[in-house]
Design an enzyme around this catalytic site. Structure first.
Site, PDB file in Angstrom:
ATOM      1  CG  ASP A  54      -2.144   0.873   0.996  1.00 45.57           C
ATOM      2  OD1 ASP A  54      -1.986   2.077   0.743  1.00 45.57           O
ATOM      3  OD2 ASP A  54      -3.267   0.337   1.079  1.00 45.57           O
ATOM      4  CB  SER A 106      -6.274   2.000  -0.375  1.00 41.81           C
ATOM      5  OG  SER A 106      -5.021   2.536  -0.049  1.00 41.81           O
ATOM      6  CG  ASP A 158      -7.460   0.192   5.862  1.00 45.72           C
ATOM      7  OD1 ASP A 158      -8.262   1.034   5.429  1.00 45.72           O
ATOM      8  OD2 ASP A 158      -6.268   0.465   6.112  1.00 45.72           O
ATOM      9  CB  THR A 160      -5.862  -2.911   0.426  1.00 44.44           C
ATOM     10  OG1 THR A 160      -5.439  -1.565   0.187  1.00 44.44           O
ATOM     11  CG2 THR A 160      -5.221  -3.847  -0.564  1.00 44.44           C
ATOM     12  NE  ARG A 171     -10.445   4.156   3.079  1.00 46.91           N
ATOM     13  CZ  ARG A 171      -9.171   4.173   2.718  1.00 46.91           C
ATOM     14  NH1 ARG A 171      -8.807   4.810   1.623  1.00 46.91           N
ATOM     15  NH2 ARG A 171      -8.262   3.549   3.435  1.00 46.91           N
ATOM     16  CD  GLU A 319      -3.217  -3.378   2.481  1.00 46.35           C
ATOM     17  OE1 GLU A 319      -3.290  -2.221   2.055  1.00 46.35           O
ATOM     18  OE2 GLU A 319      -3.942  -3.804   3.399  1.00 46.35           O
ATOM     19  CG  ASP A 324      -1.110   4.490   2.823  1.00 42.99           C
ATOM     20  OD1 ASP A 324      -1.073   5.403   1.981  1.00 42.99           O
ATOM     21  OD2 ASP A 324      -1.963   4.442   3.730  1.00 42.99           O
ATOM     22  CE  LYS A 325      -3.238   1.240   7.557  1.00 43.78           C
ATOM     23  NZ  LYS A 325      -4.278   2.076   6.940  1.00 43.78           N
ATOM     24  CG  HIS A 328      -0.887   8.672   5.099  1.00 42.98           C
ATOM     25  ND1 HIS A 328      -1.316   9.635   4.223  1.00 42.98           N
ATOM     26  CD2 HIS A 328      -1.489   7.520   4.698  1.00 42.98           C
ATOM     27  CE1 HIS A 328      -2.148   9.095   3.328  1.00 42.98           C
ATOM     28  NE2 HIS A 328      -2.258   7.812   3.600  1.00 42.98           N
ATOM     29  CG  ASP A 366      -2.807   1.061  -2.779  1.00 43.01           C
ATOM     30  OD1 ASP A 366      -1.647   1.519  -2.623  1.00 43.01           O
ATOM     31  OD2 ASP A 366      -3.590   0.874  -1.832  1.00 43.01           O
ATOM     32  CG  HIS A 367      -2.109   5.234  -3.228  1.00 43.71           C
ATOM     33  ND1 HIS A 367      -1.181   5.702  -2.337  1.00 43.71           N
ATOM     34  CD2 HIS A 367      -3.036   4.559  -2.508  1.00 43.71           C
ATOM     35  CE1 HIS A 367      -1.541   5.340  -1.110  1.00 43.71           C
ATOM     36  NE2 HIS A 367      -2.664   4.638  -1.179  1.00 43.71           N
ATOM     37  CG  HIS A 410      -2.763   8.541  -1.035  1.00 41.53           C
ATOM     38  ND1 HIS A 410      -4.017   8.010  -1.079  1.00 41.53           N
ATOM     39  CD2 HIS A 410      -2.225   8.121   0.125  1.00 41.53           C
ATOM     40  CE1 HIS A 410      -4.242   7.298   0.007  1.00 41.53           C
ATOM     41  NE2 HIS A 410      -3.164   7.349   0.761  1.00 41.53           N
TER      42      HIS A 410
HETATM   43 ZN   LIG Z   1      -3.039   6.204   2.467  1.00 38.10          ZN
END
Ligand SMILES: [Zn+2]
Length: 447
Positions: A54, A106, A158, A160, A171, A319, A324-325, A328, A366-367, A410
């Protein structure tokens, strides 16, 4: 070419680090490897393992590789599958789905590869604007009798993991008391319930991750009204386990493993990026508490349990969520630790494929995300940290899309896909991520 000659020349004079770099400088003719990989990329798969980092853009991959294996090194998981390409990942606007949203989240991205249809940010396998249900390749595999597994280091509700076996317009509707944004989906309104309820109703054979807090919420309608989602899972025949020892003891599915109230604990820790830049620092490894299984251990156990259910066919998604987290959070060590943990899980999948021909492995993301490798001493306007890599060089990482304490955003760049096994040649070149659905659908024999 000039660069590779220059590096090649450096080997004879310098040696040391120069050798590691020069080894990767492009003199190896890969024609035969690629031809062999394409040859093996025909027909249907026996097993599918889809692995997703992610927020794992090219920048995040390069940061982890530089730190752990060196600039001339290779990540033994991500960098191994021989057929690679790129995907575009844009989403759609909810109010006007004829227009793109250049940066996806995501949920929309996952809907793209899981269903073959683009949607708007925040949606879980439903259409933008019209809220119709989009069938997923995971559901199609289950319908064909394949064993199915869903593994993540995030809450398993979550985005994904959610896109595989649940459908909802928002989501955030992860547990029965999280339904403000999706009232008509509530069980008490005659709907299919929250993501947690839908995942359990789906009867996947293996569900492993975080998010126990969602499953401890009380259901508001239907046959399990007044009970928790854990109660519902047990009534449906799931073994529910909450730690590594409990997971080890499970001999057959269906199993619901919930190893943290929220997201699973992180592998590494270090100083967050800041202004002025932090460091130079070396990351602290081995931070995950032993009662929570690693992503690699969950992947191995999922494979074992899926094979026990159906020795001929399984579909598994894995995943690595907290790349990702931690991007962030502008936390470079935590981000790298999660990328390395994801790479370890990929190596489990690759080892399985070695002894099980007919395994399609797809590794992608995913991004893209905010982290960038910048020149040391750059006049960074955002946050930064200098890391001393394993090969002893400074690497400066910057995060420039939110102030300190905010959430970095993102980004919209295209992503890498690496694959091997049946249908894998379809990832070569530049495709949209919705093409991954069709690759997966052909591999399981529904297209
Ligand atoms: Zn994110």
């Amino acid at each position: 070419l000039a660069l590779s000659i220059a590096l090649g020349a450096a080997v004879t004079t310098a040696g040391g680090v120069g050798v590691a770099v020069a080894n990767q400088s492009g003199s190896h003719d890969r024609t035969r490897d690629v031809a062999r990989a394409v040859q093996g990329a025909k027909g249907k798969a026996k097993y599918v393992i889809f692995l997703l980092g992610d927020g794992m853009g090219q920048s995040e991959i390069t940061i982890a590789r530089n730190y752990q294996y060196g600039a001339g090194g290779r990540l033994p998981g991500i960098d191994t599958p021989p057929l690679t390409g790129d995907i575009t990942t844009y989403a759609l606007q909810e109010a006007d789905p004829s227009k793109p949203e250049y940066v996806t989240d995501s949920a929309a991205s996952g809907t793209g590869w899981a269903t073959g249809h683009k949607t708007s940010n925040g949606r879980i396998s439903t259409t933008a604007g019209t809220d119709l249900i989009l069938p997923t390749v995971f559901e199609q595999a289950a319908k064909k009798g394949w064993a199915t597994g869903n593994v993540s280091t995030a809450e398993i509700t979550d985005a994904t993991p959610a896109v595989l076996a649940s459908h909802v317009n928002a989501r955030g509707c992860q547990g029965p008391t999280d339904m403000t944004a999706c009232p008509k989906y509530k069980k008490s309104a005659g709907g299919p319930g929250s993501i947690a309820e839908q995942e359990v109703d789906h009867l996947s054979d293996v569900i492993l991750g975080g998010g126990k807090g969602r499953f401890d919420q009380v259901i508001d309608g239907g046959p399990y009204a007044g009970k928790t989602v854990v109660d519902q899972a047990e009534a449906l025949g799931y073994s529910v386990v909450t730690d590594a020892a409990g997971l080890d003891a499970v001999k057959k599915g269906p199993v619901l493993g919930l190893f943290n109230k929220g997201n699973m604990s992180l592998e590494w820790k270090g100083l967050p990026a800041d202004k002025p830049v932090t460091g130079p620092q070396v990351c602290q490894e081995n931070q995950r508490p032993a009662n929570e299984p690693s992503l690699a251990a969950m992947t191995q156990k999922a494979i074992d349990l899926l094979l026990a259910k159906n020795a001929k066919h399984f579909y598994l998604q894995v995943e690595g969520a907290s790349i990702d987290k931690q991007d962030h959070a502008a936390a470079p060590c935590e981000q790298i630790g999660e990328t390395i943990a994801f790479d370890n899980a990929i190596q489990v999948a690759l080892a399985f494929a070695k002894t099980h021909p007919g395994t399609l492995i797809i590794v992608t993301a995913d991004h893209s995300h905010s982290s960038q490798i910048v020149e040391p001493g750059s006049d960074i306007q955002g946050l930064g940290s200098i890391l001393t890599t394993k090969e002893g060089a400074p690497m400066e990482v910057s995060y420039g899309t939110a102030p300190k304490g905010g959430s970095q955003s993102h980004t919209g760049a295209q992503l890498r896909v690496a694959a091997q096994g049946p249908q894998a040649a379809n990832v070569v070149g530049l495709n949209d991520q919705t093409e991954l659905y069709h690759t997966l659908a052909r591999a399981i024999g529904v297209e």
